[in-house]
Each structure stands twice: as structure tokens, then as C-alpha cells.
Design an enzyme around this catalytic site. Structure first.
Site, PDB file in Angstrom:
ATOM      1  N   ALA A  33      10.798  -8.299  -2.673  1.00 44.23           N
ATOM      2  CA  ALA A  33      12.061  -7.639  -2.283  1.00 44.23           C
ATOM      3  C   ALA A  33      11.755  -6.167  -2.028  1.00 44.23           C
ATOM      4  O   ALA A  33      12.365  -5.265  -2.615  1.00 44.23           O
ATOM      5  CB  ALA A  33      13.139  -7.818  -3.352  1.00 44.23           C
ATOM      6  N   LEU A  34      10.780  -5.960  -1.169  1.00 46.11           N
ATOM      7  CA  LEU A  34      10.203  -4.627  -0.994  1.00 46.11           C
ATOM      8  C   LEU A  34      11.163  -3.651  -0.318  1.00 46.11           C
ATOM      9  O   LEU A  34      11.987  -4.029   0.506  1.00 46.11           O
ATOM     10  CB  LEU A  34       8.910  -4.722  -0.170  1.00 46.11           C
ATOM     11  CG  LEU A  34       7.821  -5.630  -0.750  1.00 46.11           C
ATOM     12  CD1 LEU A  34       6.555  -5.526   0.098  1.00 46.11           C
ATOM     13  CD2 LEU A  34       7.508  -5.300  -2.205  1.00 46.11           C
ATOM     14  N   HIS A  38       8.205   0.773  -2.716  1.00 44.73           N
ATOM     15  CA  HIS A  38       6.961  -0.022  -2.743  1.00 44.73           C
ATOM     16  C   HIS A  38       6.021   0.428  -1.629  1.00 44.73           C
ATOM     17  O   HIS A  38       4.816   0.553  -1.828  1.00 44.73           O
ATOM     18  CB  HIS A  38       7.264  -1.515  -2.525  1.00 44.73           C
ATOM     19  CG  HIS A  38       8.126  -2.142  -3.571  1.00 44.73           C
ATOM     20  ND1 HIS A  38       9.444  -2.458  -3.344  1.00 44.73           N
ATOM     21  CD2 HIS A  38       7.864  -2.524  -4.834  1.00 44.73           C
ATOM     22  CE1 HIS A  38       9.948  -3.027  -4.428  1.00 44.73           C
ATOM     23  NE2 HIS A  38       9.020  -3.072  -5.359  1.00 44.73           N
ATOM     24  N   GLN A  62       7.842 -11.744 -18.008  1.00 46.97           N
ATOM     25  CA  GLN A  62       8.399 -10.435 -18.344  1.00 46.97           C
ATOM     26  C   GLN A  62       9.926 -10.417 -18.302  1.00 46.97           C
ATOM     27  O   GLN A  62      10.544  -9.385 -18.516  1.00 46.97           O
ATOM     28  CB  GLN A  62       7.823  -9.345 -17.450  1.00 46.97           C
ATOM     29  CG  GLN A  62       8.304  -9.364 -16.018  1.00 46.97           C
ATOM     30  CD  GLN A  62       7.537  -8.365 -15.169  1.00 46.97           C
ATOM     31  OE1 GLN A  62       6.349  -8.527 -14.929  1.00 46.97           O
ATOM     32  NE2 GLN A  62       8.210  -7.311 -14.738  1.00 46.97           N
ATOM     33  N   GLY A 149       4.542   3.000  -9.775  1.00 45.55           N
ATOM     34  CA  GLY A 149       5.615   3.954  -9.482  1.00 45.55           C
ATOM     35  C   GLY A 149       6.115   4.644 -10.745  1.00 45.55           C
ATOM     36  O   GLY A 149       6.279   3.993 -11.786  1.00 45.55           O
ATOM     37  N   LYS A 151       8.956   5.423 -11.117  1.00 49.06           N
ATOM     38  CA  LYS A 151      10.276   4.815 -11.318  1.00 49.06           C
ATOM     39  C   LYS A 151      10.315   4.029 -12.632  1.00 49.06           C
ATOM     40  O   LYS A 151      11.285   4.068 -13.363  1.00 49.06           O
ATOM     41  CB  LYS A 151      10.556   3.910 -10.118  1.00 49.06           C
ATOM     42  CG  LYS A 151      11.571   2.833 -10.320  1.00 49.06           C
ATOM     43  CD  LYS A 151      12.942   3.347 -10.025  1.00 49.06           C
ATOM     44  CE  LYS A 151      14.044   2.404 -10.394  1.00 49.06           C
ATOM     45  NZ  LYS A 151      13.735   1.006 -10.350  1.00 49.06           N
ATOM     46  N   GLN A 155       6.538   1.770 -18.093  1.00 45.14           N
ATOM     47  CA  GLN A 155       5.515   0.798 -17.674  1.00 45.14           C
ATOM     48  C   GLN A 155       4.173   1.503 -17.415  1.00 45.14           C
ATOM     49  O   GLN A 155       3.111   0.976 -17.744  1.00 45.14           O
ATOM     50  CB  GLN A 155       6.004   0.102 -16.406  1.00 45.14           C
ATOM     51  CG  GLN A 155       5.046  -0.893 -15.818  1.00 45.14           C
ATOM     52  CD  GLN A 155       5.728  -1.772 -14.794  1.00 45.14           C
ATOM     53  OE1 GLN A 155       6.322  -2.773 -15.149  1.00 45.14           O
ATOM     54  NE2 GLN A 155       5.672  -1.408 -13.539  1.00 45.14           N
ATOM     55  N   SER A 188      14.780  -2.876  -6.083  1.00 50.02           N
ATOM     56  CA  SER A 188      15.072  -4.188  -5.488  1.00 50.02           C
ATOM     57  C   SER A 188      16.442  -4.672  -5.934  1.00 50.02           C
ATOM     58  O   SER A 188      17.065  -5.506  -5.284  1.00 50.02           O
ATOM     59  CB  SER A 188      14.022  -5.212  -5.906  1.00 50.02           C
ATOM     60  OG  SER A 188      12.748  -4.709  -5.633  1.00 50.02           O
TER      61      SER A 188
HETATM   62  P1  AMP Z   1       8.549  -4.084  -8.854  1.00 51.20           P
HETATM   63  O1  AMP Z   1       8.473  -4.863  -7.599  1.00 51.20           O
HETATM   64  O2  AMP Z   1       9.929  -3.697  -9.263  1.00 51.20           O
HETATM   65  O3  AMP Z   1       7.760  -4.721  -9.977  1.00 51.20           O
HETATM   66  O4  AMP Z   1       7.806  -2.706  -8.548  1.00 51.20           O
HETATM   67  C1  AMP Z   1       6.482  -2.678  -8.115  1.00 51.20           C
HETATM   68  C2  AMP Z   1       5.993  -1.266  -8.176  1.00 51.20           C
HETATM   69  O5  AMP Z   1       6.776  -0.446  -7.305  1.00 51.20           O
HETATM   70  C3  AMP Z   1       6.088  -0.645  -9.574  1.00 51.20           C
HETATM   71  O6  AMP Z   1       4.928   0.114  -9.845  1.00 51.20           O
HETATM   72  C4  AMP Z   1       7.320   0.205  -9.457  1.00 51.20           C
HETATM   73  O7  AMP Z   1       7.338   1.299 -10.364  1.00 51.20           O
HETATM   74  C5  AMP Z   1       7.213   0.693  -8.018  1.00 51.20           C
HETATM   75  N1  AMP Z   1       8.514   1.147  -7.536  1.00 51.20           N
HETATM   76  C6  AMP Z   1       9.696   0.481  -7.582  1.00 51.20           C
HETATM   77  N2  AMP Z   1      10.692   1.243  -7.105  1.00 51.20           N
HETATM   78  C7  AMP Z   1      10.145   2.431  -6.761  1.00 51.20           C
HETATM   79  C8  AMP Z   1      10.666   3.653  -6.225  1.00 51.20           C
HETATM   80  N3  AMP Z   1      11.948   3.804  -5.946  1.00 51.20           N
HETATM   81  N4  AMP Z   1       9.795   4.664  -5.998  1.00 51.20           N
HETATM   82  C9  AMP Z   1       8.476   4.525  -6.279  1.00 51.20           C
HETATM   83  N5  AMP Z   1       7.914   3.404  -6.787  1.00 51.20           N
HETATM   84  C10 AMP Z   1       8.738   2.378  -7.034  1.00 51.20           C
END
Ligand code: AMP
Length: 281
Positions: A33-34, A38, A62, A149, A151, A155, A188
Site C-alpha cells: 500500500a505504498l 515508502h 506483528q 522511516g 515515521k 521501530q 498506508s
Molecule cells: P510499512 O509499509 O508501514 O511497514 O512501512 C515501511 C517503511 O516505510 C518503514 O520503515 C516506515 O517507517 C516507512 N514509512 C512509512 N511511512 C513513512 C513516511 N510517511 N515517511 C517516511 N517513511 C515512511
């Protein structure tokens, strides 16, 4: 861009690309759900590494809430298009057994309590699940760099600890939070907000900015006031708002207590869990 669903195939392809010990591999794990957040990680990854690898895998271990897992958006076709456009070389889209093997053993890591505070307090087992999946993915991809990230600030701290525990030489690179125009941190989960809610949810990042500018007032007073404010927003329920030491995640009570402060917030807004944070010095 090559897409793999089998770990062994990916592994041998990566091995064939390693021309010499200087060929560097960067890895961006995602749950799909990029969005632009991402993609910014992919861009940092392609800039720093010879070969960029992304994974798309919604990791069940998780999630401690089955409904959250079931509702997790799946936009794989669009995701692959975005990755290709961003210059990603390889994407790993595995099924459960390709990550965990047939006899999945859930490992338990001693994370020094980093996993049971903040996000971990309300989501028992969440970070153990994150560590399990990242450990497996690192074993498969064997990258030099792992792009994460800011964000998901907690983590990044937990995964630095994991790498330390497993003696991994992988270097973690933390990339800045990408925001929507109104300041809402991209996620996402934002698609689950109403259009009005998505516009209004800017109050979360605005709160962090206000806190950053309130150093003339006692920290405890500032946090108390902002907690009350977040709870009075219609359709919002504050999960936590904390100022912590960015290394230990321990709460800070005075502005001068630490030179690496992070203010972390989670608000459940229109039923959607929204995370944000701001690093202060
Ligand atoms: P996820 O798909 O939610 O597991 O996120 C995958 C990676 O993308 C993780 O390292 C998140 O911290 C990073 N990420 C998600 N949202 C953002 C954002 N708004 N800005 C920067 N990195 C992000």
C-alpha cells in the site's frame, strides 16, 4: 525490475549480482500500500546502494489485532508500478512459508524493554513480530544497508537493538518523515480516513510543532495541556503523547534532561491509528 516470490530464487539471483565485495545492496522492507513515504526510502536506497531491493509483505506476526491485519490495504499492482518508476531493481513478494520456512519458530529477543513501552504497551508482541520478520528477511536478502522511516521511530530504535543482539554488520539508515501537504504524516492507513478527516488530521503534526516551540514553559505543563487538547478533538482518542530520550525511549520530565529528545504521539482518529513524531535536540 525483477519480482521474486521464492526466497531461494531471490537469494541466488542476488548472489549472481555480487560482482565483487564492493557491490552494495540496499534493502527497504514494506507492507505494501505504498505512498510517497515508502518511495522516498527507495530513492535513498537507490542513491546509496548499487542494487536496491524492496519487499512487500504484510507480516501477520506483528499484528495483535486480527481485524487490523484483515483490513490492511492491498494495492500490489500499483505498488509494483511505483517501485519500478522509482528505480527499484528487485522486489520480493513472498508468502508466509517463504519468509518463515515450514517450521516457523517464533524467536524471542531480549530488547531491554524497548519493545514494551509506547507502541509496545498497547500492542503486546508487536515488536517481537517485527524483529522476527526483519531477522528472516535480512537472512534472505543479506543487505549492506537497511532503510527505515523515522515515521516509525520506535521501530528504528528496536531494530538497531536487534542488529546489535544478532551481531549484524548491516547499517541502518533512517529517512525523514514524508508528509501530506497539510502536515499529516503519510501512512498506508490514511486511506481509511474520510476526506474531511484526512484534512482535519493535520492537528496531530501541528501539536508536535507547538510543543517544539514551547521551551519557555515547563515540559510537564506543555504535555498535560496538549494531551487535553488532543482528547477534546471530535472523533479523536489520544493513545499517548510522550517526550522520551531517543536512545532509551525513557520518558523525560525536563527540557534539559537529554540532548536527543523525541516527542511521540498516537491518536486514534475516526478509528484509525495515526502515529507521528518529531526529533528535538
Ligand atoms: P510499512 O509499509 O508501514 O511497514 O512501512 C515501511 C517503511 O516505510 C518503514 O520503515 C516506515 O517507517 C516507512 N514509512 C512509512 N511511512 C513513512 C513516511 N510517511 N515517511 C517516511 N517513511 C515512511
Amino acid at each position: 525490475m525483477k519480482v521474486f516470490s521464492e526466497a531461494k530464487m531471490l537469494n541466488s539471483y542476488l548472489f549472481s549480482l555480487k560482482k565483487d565485495k564492493n557491490t552494495s545492496f540496499g534493502f527497504v522492507p514494506t507492507m505494501g500500500a505504498l505512498h510517497q513515504g515508502h518511495i522516498s526510502l527507495i530513492q535513498s536506497c537507490t542513491a546509496k546502494s548499487d542494487i536496491s531491493v524492496a519487499s512487500i509483505y504484510v507480516n501477520p506476526t506483528q499484528f495483535n489485532n486480527q481485524e487490523d491485519f484483515d483490513k490492511y490495504p492491498n494495492t500490489i499492482g500499483k505498488d509494483l508500478e511505483m517501485l519500478e518508476k522509482a528505480g527499484c531493481d528487485i522486489v520480493f513478494v513472498p508468502k508466509f512459508d517463504q519468509v518463515y520456512g515450514n517450521e516457523a519458530v517464533h524467536r524471542v529477543y531480549d530488547l531491554d524493554g524497548l519493545d514494551i513501552v509506547l507502541e509496545g504497551a498497547n500492542r503486546p508482541g508487536h515488536f517481537q513480530g517485527v524483529c522476527n520478520v526483519v531477522h528472516h528477511l535480512l537472512d534472505i536478502v543479506k543487505p549492506d544497508f537497511l532503510f527505515l522511516g523515522q515515521k516509525d521511530f520506535q521501530q528504528t530504535v528496536v531494530l538497531k537493538k536487534l542488529l546489535n543482539i544478532i551481531n549484524s554488520p548491516v547499517e541502518i539508515i533512517v529517512c525523514p518523515i514524508v508528509r501530506e501537504e497539510n502536515g499529516l504524516a503519510m501512512s498506508s492507513r490514511n486511506v481509511r480516513l474520510s476526506e474531511k478527516g484526512r484534512n482535519k488530521a493535520a492537528f496531530i503534526s501541528e501539536t508536535l510543532q507547538r510543543i517544539k516551540k514551547s521551551r519557555n514553559l515547563p515540559l510537564s505543563t506543555v504535555l498535560q495541556k496538549e494531551r487535553a487538547f488532543l482528547n477534546t478533538e471530535p472523533n479523536a482518542h489520544l493513545d499517548y503523547l510522550e517526550m522520551v530520550d531517543g536512545r532509551t525511549l525513557k520518558p523525560i520530565t525536563d527540557w534539559e534532561d537529554c540532548d536527543y529528545k523525541v516527542v511521540l504521539v498516537v491518536v486514534i482518529y475516526e478509528g484509525v491509528r495515526l502515529l507521528d513524531n518529531e526529533v528535538l535536540d
